[in-house]
Design an enzyme around this catalytic site. Structure first.
Site, PDB file in Angstrom:
ATOM      1  N   SER A  45      40.008  41.568  29.552  1.00 56.28           N
ATOM      2  CA  SER A  45      40.883  40.785  28.679  1.00 56.28           C
ATOM      3  C   SER A  45      40.207  39.476  28.276  1.00 56.28           C
ATOM      4  O   SER A  45      39.244  39.041  28.915  1.00 56.28           O
ATOM      5  CB  SER A  45      42.208  40.481  29.409  1.00 56.28           C
ATOM      6  OG  SER A  45      41.965  39.690  30.558  1.00 56.28           O
TER       7      SER A  45
ATOM      8  N   PRO B  54      39.662  42.838  42.986  1.00 52.10           N
ATOM      9  CA  PRO B  54      41.012  43.306  43.281  1.00 52.10           C
ATOM     10  C   PRO B  54      41.762  43.854  42.073  1.00 52.10           C
ATOM     11  O   PRO B  54      41.674  43.298  40.974  1.00 52.10           O
ATOM     12  CB  PRO B  54      41.721  42.043  43.790  1.00 52.10           C
ATOM     13  CG  PRO B  54      40.632  41.200  44.327  1.00 52.10           C
ATOM     14  CD  PRO B  54      39.425  41.487  43.480  1.00 52.10           C
ATOM     15  N   ASN B  55      42.454  44.938  42.321  1.00 52.65           N
ATOM     16  CA  ASN B  55      43.377  45.587  41.381  1.00 52.65           C
ATOM     17  C   ASN B  55      42.679  46.334  40.253  1.00 52.65           C
ATOM     18  O   ASN B  55      43.360  47.010  39.469  1.00 52.65           O
ATOM     19  CB  ASN B  55      44.384  44.573  40.807  1.00 52.65           C
ATOM     20  CG  ASN B  55      45.259  43.982  41.883  1.00 52.65           C
ATOM     21  OD1 ASN B  55      45.867  44.729  42.646  1.00 52.65           O
ATOM     22  ND2 ASN B  55      45.302  42.663  41.986  1.00 52.65           N
TER      23      ASN B  55
ATOM     24  N   ARG C   8      45.124  33.897  27.680  1.00 47.98           N
ATOM     25  CA  ARG C   8      46.159  34.232  28.660  1.00 47.98           C
ATOM     26  C   ARG C   8      46.655  32.961  29.364  1.00 47.98           C
ATOM     27  O   ARG C   8      46.480  31.871  28.874  1.00 47.98           O
ATOM     28  CB  ARG C   8      45.603  35.288  29.618  1.00 47.98           C
ATOM     29  CG  ARG C   8      45.180  36.559  28.865  1.00 47.98           C
ATOM     30  CD  ARG C   8      44.721  37.644  29.782  1.00 47.98           C
ATOM     31  NE  ARG C   8      45.801  38.061  30.686  1.00 47.98           N
ATOM     32  CZ  ARG C   8      45.622  38.796  31.787  1.00 47.98           C
ATOM     33  NH1 ARG C   8      44.395  39.191  32.109  1.00 47.98           N
ATOM     34  NH2 ARG C   8      46.642  39.132  32.550  1.00 47.98           N
TER      35      ARG C   8
ATOM     36  N   ARG D 168      44.145  31.352  34.225  1.00 45.28           N
ATOM     37  CA  ARG D 168      43.037  32.302  34.028  1.00 45.28           C
ATOM     38  C   ARG D 168      41.900  31.705  33.199  1.00 45.28           C
ATOM     39  O   ARG D 168      40.858  32.312  33.018  1.00 45.28           O
ATOM     40  CB  ARG D 168      43.538  33.584  33.344  1.00 45.28           C
ATOM     41  CG  ARG D 168      44.471  34.400  34.185  1.00 45.28           C
ATOM     42  CD  ARG D 168      44.828  35.712  33.508  1.00 45.28           C
ATOM     43  NE  ARG D 168      46.086  36.216  34.008  1.00 45.28           N
ATOM     44  CZ  ARG D 168      46.230  36.984  35.097  1.00 45.28           C
ATOM     45  NH1 ARG D 168      45.174  37.366  35.789  1.00 45.28           N
ATOM     46  NH2 ARG D 168      47.421  37.381  35.489  1.00 45.28           N
TER      47      ARG D 168
ATOM     48  N   ASN E 138      32.962  41.872  37.502  1.00 46.71           N
ATOM     49  CA  ASN E 138      34.348  41.600  37.125  1.00 46.71           C
ATOM     50  C   ASN E 138      35.082  41.348  38.430  1.00 46.71           C
ATOM     51  O   ASN E 138      35.451  42.303  39.140  1.00 46.71           O
ATOM     52  CB  ASN E 138      34.979  42.768  36.366  1.00 46.71           C
ATOM     53  CG  ASN E 138      36.385  42.422  35.906  1.00 46.71           C
ATOM     54  OD1 ASN E 138      36.926  41.379  36.279  1.00 46.71           O
ATOM     55  ND2 ASN E 138      36.993  43.287  35.101  1.00 46.71           N
TER      56      ASN E 138
ATOM     57  N   ALA F 243      41.120  38.823  39.878  1.00 48.37           N
ATOM     58  CA  ALA F 243      41.768  37.531  40.103  1.00 48.37           C
ATOM     59  C   ALA F 243      40.905  36.571  40.931  1.00 48.37           C
ATOM     60  O   ALA F 243      41.092  35.350  40.856  1.00 48.37           O
ATOM     61  CB  ALA F 243      43.111  37.741  40.791  1.00 48.37           C
TER      62      ALA F 243
ATOM     63  N   ARG G  96      47.805  49.905  35.309  1.00 49.53           N
ATOM     64  CA  ARG G  96      48.119  48.492  35.439  1.00 49.53           C
ATOM     65  C   ARG G  96      48.173  47.820  34.071  1.00 49.53           C
ATOM     66  O   ARG G  96      47.144  47.756  33.383  1.00 49.53           O
ATOM     67  CB  ARG G  96      47.009  47.864  36.271  1.00 49.53           C
ATOM     68  CG  ARG G  96      47.077  46.395  36.431  1.00 49.53           C
ATOM     69  CD  ARG G  96      45.781  45.873  37.024  1.00 49.53           C
ATOM     70  NE  ARG G  96      45.895  44.449  37.176  1.00 49.53           N
ATOM     71  CZ  ARG G  96      44.873  43.613  37.227  1.00 49.53           C
ATOM     72  NH1 ARG G  96      43.643  44.082  37.159  1.00 49.53           N
ATOM     73  NH2 ARG G  96      45.069  42.331  37.343  1.00 49.53           N
TER      74      ARG G  96
ATOM     75  N   HIS H  82      35.024  40.382  31.793  1.00 52.97           N
ATOM     76  CA  HIS H  82      36.468  40.593  31.909  1.00 52.97           C
ATOM     77  C   HIS H  82      36.906  41.514  30.791  1.00 52.97           C
ATOM     78  O   HIS H  82      36.407  41.398  29.661  1.00 52.97           O
ATOM     79  CB  HIS H  82      37.227  39.268  31.778  1.00 52.97           C
ATOM     80  CG  HIS H  82      36.740  38.227  32.721  1.00 52.97           C
ATOM     81  ND1 HIS H  82      37.072  38.228  34.052  1.00 52.97           N
ATOM     82  CD2 HIS H  82      35.893  37.183  32.539  1.00 52.97           C
ATOM     83  CE1 HIS H  82      36.450  37.223  34.641  1.00 52.97           C
ATOM     84  NE2 HIS H  82      35.728  36.575  33.754  1.00 52.97           N
TER      85      HIS H  82
ATOM     86  N   TYR I 111      45.035  45.646  29.857  1.00 48.64           N
ATOM     87  CA  TYR I 111      43.771  46.145  30.401  1.00 48.64           C
ATOM     88  C   TYR I 111      43.337  47.498  29.827  1.00 48.64           C
ATOM     89  O   TYR I 111      42.261  47.983  30.173  1.00 48.64           O
ATOM     90  CB  TYR I 111      43.873  46.240  31.934  1.00 48.64           C
ATOM     91  CG  TYR I 111      44.101  44.893  32.581  1.00 48.64           C
ATOM     92  CD1 TYR I 111      43.081  43.947  32.618  1.00 48.64           C
ATOM     93  CD2 TYR I 111      45.334  44.551  33.141  1.00 48.64           C
ATOM     94  CE1 TYR I 111      43.284  42.701  33.193  1.00 48.64           C
ATOM     95  CE2 TYR I 111      45.544  43.309  33.721  1.00 48.64           C
ATOM     96  CZ  TYR I 111      44.517  42.394  33.745  1.00 48.64           C
ATOM     97  OH  TYR I 111      44.715  41.160  34.314  1.00 48.64           O
TER      98      TYR I 111
ATOM     99  N   GLU J 159      28.947  37.918  34.029  1.00 55.00           N
ATOM    100  CA  GLU J 159      30.374  37.933  34.363  1.00 55.00           C
ATOM    101  C   GLU J 159      31.118  38.623  33.228  1.00 55.00           C
ATOM    102  O   GLU J 159      30.885  38.314  32.050  1.00 55.00           O
ATOM    103  CB  GLU J 159      30.870  36.485  34.511  1.00 55.00           C
ATOM    104  CG  GLU J 159      32.361  36.376  34.767  1.00 55.00           C
ATOM    105  CD  GLU J 159      32.833  34.919  34.812  1.00 55.00           C
ATOM    106  OE1 GLU J 159      31.985  33.987  34.888  1.00 55.00           O
ATOM    107  OE2 GLU J 159      34.062  34.714  34.755  1.00 55.00           O
TER     108      GLU J 159
HETATM  109  C1  DHK Z   1      40.966  41.162  35.588  1.00 58.45           C
HETATM  110  C2  DHK Z   1      41.920  40.721  36.454  1.00 58.45           C
HETATM  111  O1  DHK Z   1      42.331  41.470  37.454  1.00 58.45           O
HETATM  112  C3  DHK Z   1      42.566  39.419  36.250  1.00 58.45           C
HETATM  113  O2  DHK Z   1      43.005  38.854  37.461  1.00 58.45           O
HETATM  114  C4  DHK Z   1      41.694  38.445  35.497  1.00 58.45           C
HETATM  115  C5  DHK Z   1      40.361  40.305  34.556  1.00 58.45           C
HETATM  116  C6  DHK Z   1      41.167  39.077  34.232  1.00 58.45           C
HETATM  117  C7  DHK Z   1      39.970  41.133  33.336  1.00 58.45           C
HETATM  118  O3  DHK Z   1      40.387  40.830  32.219  1.00 58.45           O
HETATM  119  O4  DHK Z   1      39.183  42.076  33.500  1.00 58.45           O
HETATM  120  O5  DHK Z   1      42.421  37.280  35.200  1.00 58.45           O
END
Ligand code: DHK
Length: 152
Positions: A107, A15-16, A112, A116, A79, A82, A23, A105, A28, A103
């Protein structure tokens, strides 16, 4: 669809992550997911593997893709956005996948908010890469390729 099972890697995005670039760029980065995919595809050619990128905002769709990855892909790069911090369903699906799971990420989740710091899916991952921005994808791809070689 990739043709050679042994060299195909599926990169799943939760998501997102379709909003990357717009964003919270201070967290990010300014690159879109398409930009990151381009960089990852460039590296995949050097490493002589195929990578398929997918993104979904829906947990069930990600579960379906993980279930369908068996026999189709040699490794997963995930990735989960959330869902990393909430999804037992993704953990269970990843446990069913017999190949390497990396896995990633963008960030550094440990720098954080405390919520998280916990990843539900790490238990099913061979390794975790976080905090390197878009390079987390490139490092994740290198890690997946190395893990595939070890499995063979
Ligand atoms: C991406 C997200 O959307 C967050 O919800 C995670 C992760 C971290 C990232 O750092 O790629 O907490």
């Amino acid at each position: 669809m990739p043709t050679k099972q042994s060299t195909a890697i599926l990169c799943l995005n939760g998501p997102n992550l379709n909003m990357l670039g717009k964003r919270e760029p201070e967290i990010y980065g300014s690159q879109s997911l398409a930009d990151i995919e381009t960089a990852t595809q460039d590296l995949s050619k050097q490493l002589k593997v195929k990578v398929e990128f997918r993104q979904s905002n829906h947990e069930g769709e990600l579960v379906d893709w993980i279930q369908g990855a068996g026999g189709q892909f040699a490794a997963l790069i995930v990735n989960a956005g959330a869902l990393t911090h909430t999804s037992v369903a993704l953990l269970d699906a990843l446990r069913l996948f017999s190949g390497p799971v990396v896995e990633i990420h963008l960030s550094n989740i440990f720098r954080r908010e405390p919520f998280r710091h916990r990843s539900f899916i790490s238990e099913a991952a061979d390794g975790v890469i976080c905090g390197f921005g878009k390079d987390s994808y490139l490092l994740g791809l290198r890690a997946a390729v190395e893990l595939i070689k070890r499995v063979k």
